[in-house]
Design an enzyme around this catalytic site. Structure first.
Site, PDB file in Angstrom:
ATOM      1  N   GLU A 259       1.005  -1.165   0.056  1.00  0.00           N
ATOM      2  CA  GLU A 259      -0.090   0.021  -0.025  1.00  0.00           C
ATOM      3  C   GLU A 259       0.765   1.272   0.034  1.00  0.00           C
ATOM      4  OE1 GLU A 259      -3.651  -0.031  -0.288  1.00  0.00           O
ATOM      5  OE2 GLU A 259      -2.885  -2.013  -0.907  1.00  0.00           O
ATOM      6  N   TRP A 262       2.162   1.530  -3.422  1.00  0.00           N
ATOM      7  CA  TRP A 262       1.110   2.356  -4.259  1.00  0.00           C
ATOM      8  C   TRP A 262       1.100   3.816  -4.149  1.00  0.00           C
ATOM      9  CZ3 TRP A 262      -1.991   1.032  -8.175  1.00  0.00           C
ATOM     10  CH2 TRP A 262      -2.453  -0.183  -8.636  1.00  0.00           C
ATOM     11  N   TRP A 290     -20.968  11.291 -19.934  1.00  0.00           N
ATOM     12  CA  TRP A 290     -21.418  10.941 -18.753  1.00  0.00           C
ATOM     13  C   TRP A 290     -22.911  11.579 -18.557  1.00  0.00           C
ATOM     14  CZ3 TRP A 290     -18.280   7.912 -16.234  1.00  0.00           C
ATOM     15  CH2 TRP A 290     -17.105   7.993 -16.491  1.00  0.00           C
ATOM     16  N   ASN A 325     -11.060   1.422   2.830  1.00  0.00           N
ATOM     17  CA  ASN A 325     -10.557   1.538   1.347  1.00  0.00           C
ATOM     18  C   ASN A 325     -11.284   0.488   0.467  1.00  0.00           C
ATOM     19  OD1 ASN A 325      -8.593   3.084   2.822  1.00  0.00           O
ATOM     20  ND2 ASN A 325      -7.068   1.703   2.949  1.00  0.00           N
ATOM     21  N   TRP A 343     -16.038  10.901 -13.153  1.00  0.00           N
ATOM     22  CA  TRP A 343     -15.033  10.509 -11.890  1.00  0.00           C
ATOM     23  C   TRP A 343     -14.543  11.826 -11.175  1.00  0.00           C
ATOM     24  CZ3 TRP A 343     -10.496  12.267 -12.159  1.00  0.00           C
ATOM     25  CH2 TRP A 343      -9.607  12.730 -13.730  1.00  0.00           C
ATOM     26  N   TRP A 366      -9.532   7.181  -8.186  1.00  0.00           N
ATOM     27  CA  TRP A 366     -10.704   7.400  -8.922  1.00  0.00           C
ATOM     28  C   TRP A 366     -10.627   7.207 -10.189  1.00  0.00           C
ATOM     29  CZ3 TRP A 366     -15.562   8.329  -7.944  1.00  0.00           C
ATOM     30  CH2 TRP A 366     -16.163   8.540  -6.553  1.00  0.00           C
TER      31      TRP A 366
END
Length: 434
Positions: A259, A262, A290, A325, A343, A366
């Site tokens: 993590e 990341w 959208w 998360n 998004w 996102w």
């Protein structure tokens, strides 16, 4: 006006005295060091909530630092204003001969630092910056072809291959007060002076829970469990050293270490692609038509979609400035796929609410959910909120904690049908991308 020649250390995302790279180098120099922090109006003026818990956290942290220095007959200079204007004032009032700080990588920060660098250069003042908030930065992890990594797994392999014990050693600047600028107590703006007030939201403890980290891989996906570190706000503002946390993670749990990797993966993506702040990493995803229903978005924000796992997550976010998360992925997928809402709308809402908000991670997460980012889930993968609940909140403990009216007539019916919404999303994406 002080005639004493000094160096300034500019605190930003590194609010600690110990294991601080730039501060260490400043204190090793020949000049007494005056520490500075700027409450940046370019950022604060955009915050809608005047009881923003993050501003309170910064103010409380700086107040404690200020007191610690005053106990040793020195002080912390805290200013509220626009950085260029503050620096012009500092240069008028102090005989600054060098400025030290740590690197910042976000687009606004890079523009800000370049402007300050130009201001200092005009007065022949060196601007010395150092790596502190990451283990690897900028171009330190590249592919064999010299490009930045676009896929996480090979990035992680390269990151781990390059990691050496020496990179995690602490900068033991300590508080050798002989190197600090001896000043009388300097006034510090209050929250009220800046137009803010205290928040009721509780700030997570700045403490590494070793037993939690040891069991992180086993427990992290279950939102009803208190099984995540909640250290994001401390990494964001540097009240915790990344070197210290990586050292612990390497010893305790590979999943937790992943993590942290990341985090650096998304930071290098943002550094090399600042355009992702406003546009899709994969440009063709900007062609998606959208729906962007204001009413649907409001129901999502309020946690009234009729999908319990989604609503629980949004209510948790609204109440305590945090969302588990696993649930972040579910609610992001729901917004972008079930509701076909851009998004960027969801990203902006998270940026407004999350205590642990960090631009690179928020943007990366996102865009991952929407399918538009680097190493993202494919567009045809649409999280099923019901099956996600069955896997990760089977007894509905998390749902019942955050939705008191769940199971009563007061809880709304689902705003969309899952099967129909999934098919609509896949068809919309397919037509836009082909």
């Amino acid at each position: 006006m002080s005639n004493q020649n000094i160096a300034v250390f500019w605190f930003r995302r590194d609010l600690r005295f110990d294991d601080n790279a730039g501060l260490f180098h400043a204190l090793q120099g020949d000049l007494p060091v005056l520490p500075l922090f700027i409450f940046d109006r370019n950022i604060l003026d955009k915050l809608e909530d005047k009881n923003d818990a993050r501003v309170m956290f910064l103010h409380d942290t700086l107040t404690a630092m200020h007191q610690r220095l005053e106990d040793k007959d020195t002080s912390l200079l805290v200013k509220y204003g626009k950085p260029e204007e503050v620096w012009e004032e500092v240069l008028r009032n102090y005989s600054v001969r060098a400025v030290y700080t740590n690197h910042d990588y976000e687009p606004y920060a890079k523009e800000r630092d370049e402007a300050i660098n130009q201001l200092l250069t005009k007065q022949d003042i060196p601007f010395r910056t150092f790596k502190d908030q990451v283990i690897f930065e900028k171009d330190e992890i590249l592919t064999g072809g010299g490009d930045f990594y676009k896929v996480f797994t090979p990035y992680k392999r390269s990151w781990l291959d390059k990691l050496e014990d020496g990179m995690l050693e602490s900068y033991t600047s300590g508080l050798s007060f002989n190197s600090w600028c001896q000043t009388k107590s300097l006034p510090m703006p209050s929250l009220e002076d800046m137009g803010f007030e205290r928040s009721d939201i509780e700030i997570p403890a700045n403490r590494i829970n070793e037993s939690l980290i040891e069991d992180y891989g086993e427990n992290r996906d279950y939102p009803a469990k208190d099984a995540t570190s909640r250290l994001g706000i401390h990494l964001r503002h540097g009240t915790l050293s990344i070197r210290k946390l990586v050292w612990e993670a390497r010893e305790l749990n590979e999943t937790f270490l992943n993590e942290l990797i990341w985090r650096e993966f998304y930071m290098q993506v943002l550094f090399h692609n600042p355009q992702v702040v406003d546009t899709a990493f994969k440009p063709k995803y900007d062609n998606i038509p959208w729906r962007n229903s204001e009413d649907d978005f409001q129901r999502w924000c309020e946690g009234k979609t009729g999908y319990p796992i989604v609503d629980a997550g949004m209510r948790q976010l609204n109440k305590i400035g945090y969302m588990h998360n696993r649930v972040r992925m579910i609610v992001a997928s729901f917004l972008t796929k079930h509701l076909l809402i851009d998004w960027r709308w969801g990203e902006a809402y998270f940026a407004k609410k999350l205590l642990d908000y960090e631009l690179a991670n928020n943007n990366g997460g996102w865009q991952w959910a929407a399918g538009s980012g680097t190493d993202a889930q494919p567009y045809f993968r649409v999280f099923n909120p019901y099956s996600q609940t069955e896997k990760f909140d089977k007894n509905e403990e998390y749902i019942k904690e955050w939705i008191p009216e769940y199971g009563t007539d007061d809880y709304p019916e689902p705003m969309v049908n899952h099967k129909e919404a999934r098919e609509r999303a896949i068809e919309t994406y397919k037509e836009a991308l082909n």
